[in-house]
Design an enzyme around this catalytic site. Structure first.
Site, PDB file in Angstrom:
ATOM      1  N   ASP A  31      17.542  52.356  48.323  1.00  0.00           N
ATOM      2  CA  ASP A  31      16.802  53.138  49.310  1.00  0.00           C
ATOM      3  C   ASP A  31      17.697  54.304  49.745  1.00  0.00           C
ATOM      4  O   ASP A  31      18.880  54.382  49.392  1.00  0.00           O
ATOM      5  CB  ASP A  31      16.354  52.279  50.492  1.00  0.00           C
ATOM      6  CG  ASP A  31      15.174  52.927  51.219  1.00  0.00           C
ATOM      7  OD1 ASP A  31      14.875  54.105  50.940  1.00  0.00           O
ATOM      8  OD2 ASP A  31      14.542  52.265  52.066  1.00  0.00           O
TER       9      ASP A  31
HETATM   10  C1  BGC Z   1      12.423  54.737  53.013  1.00  0.00           C
HETATM   11  C2  BGC Z   1      11.751  54.465  51.703  1.00  0.00           C
HETATM   12  C3  BGC Z   1      11.397  55.757  51.016  1.00  0.00           C
HETATM   13  C4  BGC Z   1      12.647  56.603  50.871  1.00  0.00           C
HETATM   14  C5  BGC Z   1      12.410  57.910  50.141  1.00  0.00           C
HETATM   15  C6  BGC Z   1      13.531  55.758  52.902  1.00  0.00           C
HETATM   16  O1  BGC Z   1      14.001  56.144  54.150  1.00  0.00           O
HETATM   17  O2  BGC Z   1      12.909  53.532  53.545  1.00  0.00           O
HETATM   18  O3  BGC Z   1      10.614  53.677  51.906  1.00  0.00           O
HETATM   19  O4  BGC Z   1      10.792  55.494  49.783  1.00  0.00           O
HETATM   20  O5  BGC Z   1      13.152  56.880  52.158  1.00  0.00           O
HETATM   21  O6  BGC Z   1      11.691  58.790  50.892  1.00  0.00           O
END
Ligand code: BGC
Length: 756
Positions: free
Chosen positions: A284
């Site tokens: 993530d």
């Molecule tokens: C989130 C994810 C997301 C990623 C990319 C993160 O902060 O937890 O769910 O896919 O950002 O945008």
């Protein structure tokens, strides 16, 4: 004849198997040959996923992106879209980098692309698997038309704490429903062939257990038993992987004390060895470098930890890019670990057909043809209507008559900026249909609409500031609260019926949007009270992204329609429901508590040794609140009325390889035809470990015309009766069981049987 067909089917599957094997051999050869030409730096470059802007959900934004692409230091980009931008970035990679390796382009396509659908929690309340799959299919068609080939969806985290803002992004609290939806979404995004130009890689997230963050506070600690993991939290991820999900995103939280992003048990032992996952893993957003804060070491140490755990791509942290070579030299990671991760990134690109044609998803003619089509918007309207849940309808206030006057009141009644809900990064709020417009379009010719805003979403400037980070969502009116209410009361008094559209600002749910008080904000409750005091019938329409506490003022409204953040066609869908052009059929996928003090609250809990007995002090209960939720899992009313007969069983027992059929007759004795979701729950009475009081095992949706009955049967077999042990293996234990069938998890009728 039948034999002939079977033979043909067997032959076809041998050919398919053979061609799948051929395809995978061809991919191996291609990737191996390419990797022979790659330097260590270029291999590490493939593991780097960056974002040049767009929707940024952390403190870090990637820098010098073009230059990095040129030197082969980027494997993929996310957060940009549109043929022009994607072509430009792809050109740098394909024309200017040494090995011309194409980039992969990702985006959070969470609930629709430009045609916004309801937030996922809303969609899950439709319990409509074919429509859910179709929503992902449409999203993939639109997103790929705009150059994308990878979505960071589905989010399948089981969630039982509505304080957590990210409950909006998932499918609620139930393992079975969540697993079915996870699989449907993967199929929708990926279709049958990833190399087609309208399919994209799905990414199941957040692996794993992210929904169990302590206190409902985002990014917080998770700690749970293996038994609970395997029985309740892990199955939806597994279902997505079994459905073919091509990628997996790790979560921010700890698992057994080690962050998911650096957890080898999770990413290798479980995911790859036990579950057989062969695809791509991605961290993530900066979750690699966040392991420094978790106390796992410096950037070099956490990057090595993550790669070794089984992580392939590092999202934004650039820990892999900047430290893996050093770790290789120092013997802290191996060449084969780097190769393995690089291979998986290249394989994903190969599966998408990017080596055949890096511009496969770049087609200037597609956006206008495929995005925001009339058919897609029509689908959005239907899905929004089917996602809404009718929570209350005293004296059949709803549906409304198409005559007289309506006072349309509330900060969300005519507000474009909140309809799309959280994580609608590609949507254009100005294209969304408000309730005002929806009612006007449907019934404007025959009724008079009197509008007043009535209140701010919140009067708290600090809270407003926090939810306005992506643009104005909670605007504070220059008029004071009393003036706003006064105007609304005058408007209500001069109308036949009040429709109050209240709830949350869209960014009150989603990432980093936890709340401790999950009531409708106070400014709006005050308004609601004043509206009720006029004596006019009040219909409360809710727009929000989490279960709210709806005790107190909301109960004074005659009817409550939970419409969630319903997406681009929300206003039309709500109008359809209010006037009875469609009949509500949604069922809650997450329990609505009576009080925040009951959280976590969910239907499939264990028994205690001292079950609740109102007269017994020493039984499990609160002194100041009931144990019961306000609205249970599976609950939702209709303008129709469904009456359930007793459950009959085909036999009092079955053996471990046998089946038993449970049958019930459902009668629609209401004044409207409608659709019911008939739910089947099982309770295992005695086990080697304590089993939940109820578990959803199957459901069927069916239309029942008014005045008619339908007989519904469920075939129960070992898959409904087994459970996972602490190693994640399925166990089947003979003994007493109960089956319950009903229209929600509380009001279900039961019958007993024995597994021999
Ligand atoms: C989130 C994810 C997301 C990623 C990319 C993160 O902060 O937890 O769910 O896919 O950002 O945008």
């Amino acid at each position: 004849m039948k034999r002939y067909i079977l033979l043909l089917a067997a032959f076809a599957s041998i050919i398919m198997f053979a061609s799948a094997q051929d395809r995978s051999a061809a991919m191996n050869t291609y990737v191996s040959n390419l990797m022979k030409k790659m330097t260590v730096d270029e291999k590490i470059g493939q593991l780097n996923l960056v974002t040049p802007g767009g929707a940024v959900t952390g403190a870090v934004v990637s820098k010098d992106v073009d230059e990095k692409i040129r030197r082969g230091a980027v494997g993929g980009l996310f957060g940009i879209s549109g043929p022009d931008k994607i072509r430009r970035a792809q050109q740098i990679a394909v024309e200017n980098s040494r090995l011309h390796i194409p980039l992969i382009f990702g985006m959070d396509v969470i609930h629709g692309y430009k045609t916004g659908f309801p937030v996922p929690l809303g969609i899950s309340a439709s319990w409509d698997l074919p429509m859910i799959e179709q929503s992902a299919r449409i999203a993939a068609t639109e997103a790929t038309a705009d150059g994308l080939c990878w979505t960071f969806s589905p989010m399948v985290d089981i969630a039982r704490d509505p304080r957590w803002g990210r409950v909006a992004e998932g499918s609620g609290e139930d393992t079975y429903l969540g697993s079915k939806i996870a699989a449907a979404m993967v199929k929708g995004y990926q279709g049958t062939d990833l190399a087609r130009d309208n399919t994209m890689l799905a990414c199941v997230k957040h692996f794993a257990l992210y929904g169990a963050s302590e206190g409902g506070r985002d990014y917080n600690t998770v700690d749970m038993s293996r038994l609970r993991m395997f029985q309740e939290y892990l199955p939806p991820y597994k279902a997505a992987i079994d459905a073919g999900a091509a990628s997996v995103m790790s979560s921010f939280n700890l698992i057994d004390g080690v962050p998911a992003t650096g957890n080898r048990w999770l990413l290798t032992d479980l995911l790859r060895k036990q579950w057989g996952f062969k695809g791509l893993t991605v961290s993530d957003y900066t979750s690699v470098s966040e392991m420094i804060n978790h106390g796992m070491g410096d950037l070099q140490a956490v990057s090595a930890l993550s790669l070794h755990a089984g992580m392939d791509m590092d999202m934004v942290a650039e820990g892999f890019l900047n430290t893996l070579k050093k770790s290789l030299t120092e013997g802290k990671v191996t060449q084969s670990e780097i190769d393995q991760a690089c291979r998986r990134v290249l394989e994903a690109k190969y599966k998408l057909g990017l080596f055949d044609d890096p511009y496969r998803y770049v087609n200037d003619a597609r956006p206008s043809k495929d995005i925001l089509t009339a058919a897609n918007r029509q689908f959005a309207r239907e899905l929004a209507a089917r996602s809404a849940v009718l929570l209350k309808n005293d004296n059949n206030i709803l549906p409304l008559k198409r005559s007289g006057s309506i006072a349309l009141i509330g900060p969300l009644a005519n507000d474009h900026s909140n309809q799309l809900g959280t994580w609608a990064v590609s949507g254009d709020p100005s294209l969304s249909v408000t309730v005002m417009q929806g009612i006007q379009d449907l019934a404007g010719a025959s009724i008079k609409i009197n509008y007043a805003k009535g209140a701010n979403i919140t009067d708290d400037p600090e809270l407003a500031k926090r939810v306005n980070v992506f643009g104005m969502r909670a605007e504070i009116d220059p008029r004071n609260a009393d003036e706003l209410i006064k105007e609304a009361v005058t408007t209500a008094s001069g109308s036949d019926v009040v429709v109050a559209v209240l709830g949350e600002a869209s960014e009150m749910t989603g990432e980093a949007a936890s709340r401790t008080d999950i009531r409708i904000p106070g400014s709006q409750l005050k308004l609601l009270d004043a509206l009720v005091a006029t004596g006019k019938p009040v219909v409360l329409v809710l727009m929000n992204g989490r279960p709210l506490v709806l005790t107190g003022e909301p109960q004074k409204a005659g009817a409550i329609l939970e419409a969630w953040f319903g997406g681009i066609e929300s206003g039309h869908a709500i109008a359809d429901l209010l006037f009875g052009d469609r009949n509500p059929s949604g069922k809650l996928s997450m329990t609505f508590p009576r009080s925040v003090g009951q959280i976590p609250i969910y239907y499939n809990h264990m028994n205690t040794g001292r079950p609740m007995q109102p007269e017994n002090k020493f039984s499990t209960k609160y002194l100041d609140e009931s144990n019961e939720p306000l609205y249970p899992f599976g609950y939702g009313l209709s303008y129709a009325h469904f009456n359930y007969g007793p459950v009959s069983l085909s036999s009092p027992s079955l053996n471990t390889n046998g089946i038993i059929t449970a049958t019930v007759t459902v009668t629609n004795d209401g004044a409207y035809s409608g659709e019911e979701t008939v739910q089947m729950y099982i309770r295992d009475m005695v086990g080697s470990v304590s089993r939940p009081l109820l578990e959803l095992k199957q459901f069927k949706k069916m239309s029942i015309p008014k005045g008619e009955s339908k007989t519904v049967s469920f075939t129960i077999s070992k898959s409904d009766l087994s459970f996972a042990n602490a190693e994640g293996r399925s166990v089947l234990e003979p003994g007493d069981f109960k089956v319950f069938i009903g229209g929600n998890s509380r009001d279900a009728k039961g019958a007993d049987f024995i597994l021999k």
